[in-house]
Scaffold this motif. Structure first.
Motif, PDB file in Angstrom:
ATOM      1  N   UNK A   1       0.860  -1.181   0.000  1.00 17.51           N
ATOM      2  CA  UNK A   1       0.000   0.000   0.000  1.00 17.51           C
ATOM      3  C   UNK A   1       0.900   1.235   0.000  1.00 17.51           C
ATOM      4  N   UNK A   2       0.422   2.333  -0.604  1.00 16.63           N
ATOM      5  CA  UNK A   2       1.261   3.534  -0.671  1.00 16.63           C
ATOM      6  C   UNK A   2       1.500   4.123   0.710  1.00 16.63           C
ATOM      7  N   UNK A   3       0.445   4.289   1.515  1.00 12.27           N
ATOM      8  CA  UNK A   3       0.595   4.816   2.863  1.00 12.27           C
ATOM      9  C   UNK A   3      -0.573   4.326   3.711  1.00 12.27           C
ATOM     10  N   UNK A   4      -0.493   4.427   5.054  1.00 13.16           N
ATOM     11  CA  UNK A   4      -1.533   3.851   5.921  1.00 13.16           C
ATOM     12  C   UNK A   4      -2.917   4.428   5.711  1.00 13.16           C
ATOM     13  N   UNK A   5      -3.048   5.731   5.376  1.00 11.80           N
ATOM     14  CA  UNK A   5      -4.389   6.302   5.259  1.00 11.80           C
ATOM     15  C   UNK A   5      -5.136   5.780   4.042  1.00 11.80           C
ATOM     16  N   UNK A   6      -4.452   5.128   3.083  1.00 11.17           N
ATOM     17  CA  UNK A   6      -5.160   4.468   1.982  1.00 11.17           C
ATOM     18  C   UNK A   6      -5.864   3.207   2.495  1.00 11.17           C
ATOM     19  N   UNK A   7      -5.285   2.591   3.498  1.00 12.17           N
ATOM     20  CA  UNK A   7      -5.886   1.386   4.073  1.00 12.17           C
ATOM     21  C   UNK A   7      -7.044   1.729   4.989  1.00 12.17           C
ATOM     22  N   UNK A   8      -6.888   2.751   5.825  1.00  9.66           N
ATOM     23  CA  UNK A   8      -7.959   3.197   6.730  1.00  9.66           C
ATOM     24  C   UNK A   8      -7.574   4.563   7.274  1.00  9.66           C
ATOM     25  N   UNK A   9      -8.583   5.403   7.465  1.00  7.97           N
ATOM     26  CA  UNK A   9      -8.367   6.720   8.061  1.00  7.97           C
ATOM     27  C   UNK A   9      -8.885   6.780   9.490  1.00  7.97           C
TER      28      UNK A   9
ATOM     29  N   UNK B   1      -8.012   5.266  13.256  1.00  4.95           N
ATOM     30  CA  UNK B   1      -6.892   4.620  13.938  1.00  4.95           C
ATOM     31  C   UNK B   1      -7.251   3.212  14.397  1.00  4.95           C
ATOM     32  N   UNK B   2      -8.421   3.071  15.026  1.00  4.54           N
ATOM     33  CA  UNK B   2      -8.820   1.757  15.546  1.00  4.54           C
ATOM     34  C   UNK B   2      -8.999   0.769  14.400  1.00  4.54           C
ATOM     35  N   UNK B   3      -9.652   1.198  13.314  1.00  5.06           N
ATOM     36  CA  UNK B   3      -9.869   0.310  12.180  1.00  5.06           C
ATOM     37  C   UNK B   3      -8.547  -0.083  11.523  1.00  5.06           C
ATOM     38  N   UNK B   4      -7.604   0.846  11.471  1.00  5.43           N
ATOM     39  CA  UNK B   4      -6.295   0.523  10.903  1.00  5.43           C
ATOM     40  C   UNK B   4      -5.601  -0.558  11.721  1.00  5.43           C
ATOM     41  N   UNK B   5      -5.640  -0.414  13.052  1.00  2.28           N
ATOM     42  CA  UNK B   5      -5.011  -1.422  13.905  1.00  2.28           C
ATOM     43  C   UNK B   5      -5.714  -2.775  13.770  1.00  2.28           C
ATOM     44  N   UNK B   6      -7.043  -2.758  13.648  1.00  2.00           N
ATOM     45  CA  UNK B   6      -7.788  -4.016  13.489  1.00  2.00           C
ATOM     46  C   UNK B   6      -7.402  -4.700  12.182  1.00  2.00           C
ATOM     47  N   UNK B   7      -7.314  -3.932  11.096  1.00  2.00           N
ATOM     48  CA  UNK B   7      -6.946  -4.501   9.806  1.00  2.00           C
ATOM     49  C   UNK B   7      -5.544  -5.092   9.837  1.00  2.00           C
ATOM     50  N   UNK B   8      -4.593  -4.333  10.383  1.00  2.00           N
ATOM     51  CA  UNK B   8      -3.221  -4.824  10.430  1.00  2.00           C
ATOM     52  C   UNK B   8      -3.117  -6.101  11.267  1.00  2.00           C
ATOM     53  N   UNK B   9      -3.805  -6.121  12.396  1.00  2.00           N
ATOM     54  CA  UNK B   9      -3.768  -7.316  13.237  1.00  2.00           C
ATOM     55  C   UNK B   9      -4.399  -8.512  12.532  1.00  2.00           C
TER      56      UNK B   9
ATOM     57  N   UNK C   1       1.112   6.538  15.343  1.00  2.00           N
ATOM     58  CA  UNK C   1       1.013   7.999  15.261  1.00  2.00           C
ATOM     59  C   UNK C   1       0.476   8.423  13.904  1.00  2.00           C
ATOM     60  N   UNK C   2       0.961   7.779  12.837  1.00  2.00           N
ATOM     61  CA  UNK C   2       0.479   8.124  11.499  1.00  2.00           C
ATOM     62  C   UNK C   2      -1.003   7.806  11.352  1.00  2.00           C
ATOM     63  N   UNK C   3      -1.451   6.698  11.964  1.00  2.00           N
ATOM     64  CA  UNK C   3      -2.873   6.390  11.920  1.00  2.00           C
ATOM     65  C   UNK C   3      -3.709   7.425  12.642  1.00  2.00           C
ATOM     66  N   UNK C   4      -3.237   7.874  13.803  1.00  2.00           N
ATOM     67  CA  UNK C   4      -3.968   8.907  14.547  1.00  2.00           C
ATOM     68  C   UNK C   4      -3.971  10.221  13.780  1.00  2.00           C
ATOM     69  N   UNK C   5      -2.853  10.568  13.133  1.00  2.00           N
ATOM     70  CA  UNK C   5      -2.789  11.805  12.352  1.00  2.00           C
ATOM     71  C   UNK C   5      -3.739  11.730  11.157  1.00  2.00           C
ATOM     72  N   UNK C   6      -3.809  10.577  10.490  1.00  2.00           N
ATOM     73  CA  UNK C   6      -4.721  10.435   9.354  1.00  2.00           C
ATOM     74  C   UNK C   6      -6.169  10.616   9.786  1.00  2.00           C
ATOM     75  N   UNK C   7      -6.518  10.050  10.948  1.00  2.00           N
ATOM     76  CA  UNK C   7      -7.883  10.234  11.456  1.00  2.00           C
ATOM     77  C   UNK C   7      -8.140  11.697  11.793  1.00  2.00           C
ATOM     78  N   UNK C   8      -7.147  12.362  12.369  1.00  2.00           N
ATOM     79  CA  UNK C   8      -7.291  13.790  12.691  1.00  2.00           C
ATOM     80  C   UNK C   8      -7.456  14.613  11.427  1.00  2.00           C
ATOM     81  N   UNK C   9      -6.667  14.306  10.386  1.00  2.00           N
ATOM     82  CA  UNK C   9      -6.766  15.050   9.132  1.00  2.00           C
ATOM     83  C   UNK C   9      -8.135  14.864   8.500  1.00  2.00           C
ATOM     84  N   UNK C  10      -8.650  13.642   8.524  1.00  2.00           N
ATOM     85  CA  UNK C  10      -9.973  13.420   7.937  1.00  2.00           C
ATOM     86  C   UNK C  10     -11.037  14.218   8.678  1.00  2.00           C
ATOM     87  N   UNK C  11     -10.991  14.186  10.014  1.00  2.00           N
ATOM     88  CA  UNK C  11     -11.966  14.948  10.803  1.00  2.00           C
ATOM     89  C   UNK C  11     -11.835  16.430  10.538  1.00  2.00           C
ATOM     90  N   UNK C  12     -10.603  16.914  10.435  1.00  2.00           N
ATOM     91  CA  UNK C  12     -10.376  18.333  10.188  1.00  2.00           C
ATOM     92  C   UNK C  12     -10.879  18.748   8.815  1.00  2.00           C
TER      93      UNK C  12
END
Length: 541
Positions: free
Chosen positions: A76-84, A86-94, A122-133
């Protein structure tokens, strides 16, 4: 180890702008540098799907392939392509790592080092913050433009108006369609002055040969009610007239689930936001009279008649046309469940009346209740059904729908290949063009076959139902007490909980039971527990 790539963009505009192709180009280049080739069946893409939800067809196919062991590495190019989220990103990776799949990000490869894991979180949390913003900024920007009167709240003009094709959201570009405007004025006049109902208006417009706003020959009462309650026809455009809420029930128990969609409910008029003025088609007085008559008709609607008790109300469907059945009392003591397809063309949306017979309500109620009691007192029937399911006799409805879609896709592709061969034989296209198109079609067919194999593997995992029979037997034992002396309220409660749908076809009655297999499943009806229908909360069944 087979490598797959996953790409995603959030909007259809981004998909048209080829930003997803840029992701594919970067990933292909990276794999070529590593000496690997990528094939079409290992590309999983989601065009126009938000990263805030996991309900994405491309991601679902990727997860199925990983579970089946067909993919051992995902790029994948970066984590936010997989999920924006944080919790969903961790669930997918696990989940992917649990099945032995390695996930790599092109921007910065991540290892098992604690610092890399911390950076990924941290990148997952930042991606979620960017989407909300971004979402909040867009909402505030739209709100400011609406208040300024330079943005329309809808992208599709109401029936009777036209938008400027170059400036579709500009209120200045709204014009009147003379033909449709005449229909609007006639609808309001007949409804107010001639004391017409919504159904009679629909029949009148159909008799005149006037197409509905969607181009269909039938006008539905819902469409006419939307027109009669739309204040835009008085010349004033409002925003915030509706708000969305998650769906509370399934659209139809006899049809495939489909993609979830929120329901819209009206907001109080004092909360509406005036946006702009457009040409008026009716007066304020006409609009008020129409609203008053609608309120009066609603108070006297037949659906508010609760004098008669029907045990299977809203649970019976016709096996001939798959329509729902309504309750009807012809004379005292003569109660029936009647297929909606037997009504007029406006109600049934059918050119011909359904041939199904009336189902006597009392006989059907007694039959279903007797069968339900027999099921609860003999839980071994449930154990046998679970045994058949373990052997492959049952598959989740969503999986069946996906299998059917794949089958239709393969049939359609085979027809395309036949038409392509016919065109080549007739000399319409040259041989090089035929070979190129045939190669593309063969690759797509191979991709569909691979998806079908993955679904077959997923179906095998769904068959693991051991241990459920004991839970079902325990539930039946607890429900047996009081069945003989149950009043109508108790019977209705059990029927709503344990029956999903009753399909009546002539003299045959099919009862589709739903047995809770956990205490959580006993707290709500089956349609409220469907994971493949509701996107917001996954309730265990």
């Amino acid at each position: 180890m087979k490598t797959a790539i996953y790409v995603r963009v959030s909007t259809s505009r981004q998909a048209q702008a080829q930003t997803i192709e840029q992701q594919l180009h970067r990933l292909r280049t990276h794999m070529q540098e590593q000496g690997e080739d990528i094939v079409s069946d290992t590309i999983f893409r989601d065009d126009g799907y938000s990263g805030a939800t996991l309900n994405r067809p491309g991601l679902d196919r990727l997860r199925d392939a990983v579970r089946a062991g067909a993919v051992g590495r995902v790029l994948v190019t970066d984590p936010d392509r997989l999920a924006r989220n944080y919790v969903q990103l961790m669930v997918l990776l696990e989940e992917l790592e649990h099945h032995g799949c390695q996930v790599e990000f092109l921007d910065r490869p991540m290892g098992r080092d604690p610092q890399d894991q911390l950076l990924l979180q941290i990148r997952g949390a930042v991606a979620e913050y960017e989407r909300t913003l971004i979402a909040e900024r867009m909402r505030r920007g739209r709100q400011m433009k609406l208040r300024a009167g330079c943005l329309l709240p809808w992208t599709r003009a109401p029936y009777g108006y036209r938008l400027d094709p170059d400036r579709p959201r500009d209120p200045v570009g709204v014009t009147v369609d003379p033909a449709e405007a005449a229909v609007i004025r006639e609808v309001f006049a007949r409804f107010i002055e001639d004391h017409s109902s919504l159904f009679s208006l629909a029949k009148y417009l159909r008799a005149l040969g006037i197409s509905s706003p969607t181009g269909r020959p039938h006008w539905s009462p819902t469409t006419l009610r939307g027109i009669l309650t739309n204040p835009s026809y008085t010349g004033q455009v409002f925003a915030g007239r509706w708000r969305s809420r998650p769906p509370r029930s399934r659209r139809s128990a006899t049809h495939p689930i489909g993609r979830p969609s929120d329901s819209s409910i009206p907001t109080p008029a004092e909360q509406w936001m005036p946006v702009a003025n457009i040409p008026a088609l009716i007066s304020e007085e006409q609009f008020k009279q129409a609203r008053d008559k609608l309120d009066q008709n609603q108070a006297f609607a037949r659906r508010h008649n609760t004098r008669h008790e029907y045990l299977l109300r809203a649970l019976v469907s016709c096996g001939v046309c798959q329509s729902g059945c309504v309750c009807r009392t012809v004379h005292p003591g003569y109660n029936y469940y009647v297929c909606r397809g037997k009504g007029d063309v406006i109600t049934s949306r059918r050119e011909t009346s359904c041939s199904a017979r009336y189902a006597p309500a009392q006989q059907l109620d007694d039959l279903v209740w007797k069968d339900l009691c027999a099921l609860l007192t003999a839980p071994e029937q449930i154990a046998q059904a679970l045994s058949r399911a373990h052997g492959g006799g049952w598959l989740p409805q969503e999986l069946q729908a996906r299998r059917e879609q794949l089958r239709k896709g393969q049939c359609g592709l085979e027809q395309q290949m036949e038409r392509l061969t016919d065109a080549y034989l007739l000399g319409v296209i040259p041989l090089p063009e035929y070979q190129r198109r045939r190669q593309v079609a063969d690759e797509r067919m191979q991709g569909l076959r691979t998806q079908a194999e993955q679904l077959d593997a997923q179906a095998g995992r769904h068959m693991k139902l051991a241990g459920w029979a004991a839970s079902a037997a325990d539930f039946c034992q607890r429900m047996q007490s009081g069945l003989a002396d149950a009043d109508f309220a108790r019977r209705r409660q059990l029927v709503e909980l344990l029956i999903d749908r009753i399909v009546v076809t002539g003299c045959e009655v099919e009862i589709r039971y739903v047995i809770p297999l956990s205490p959580d499943g006993e707290r709500g009806r089956f349609c409220h527990l469907r994971k493949d229908y509701f996107d917001d909360v996954a309730v265990p069944v």
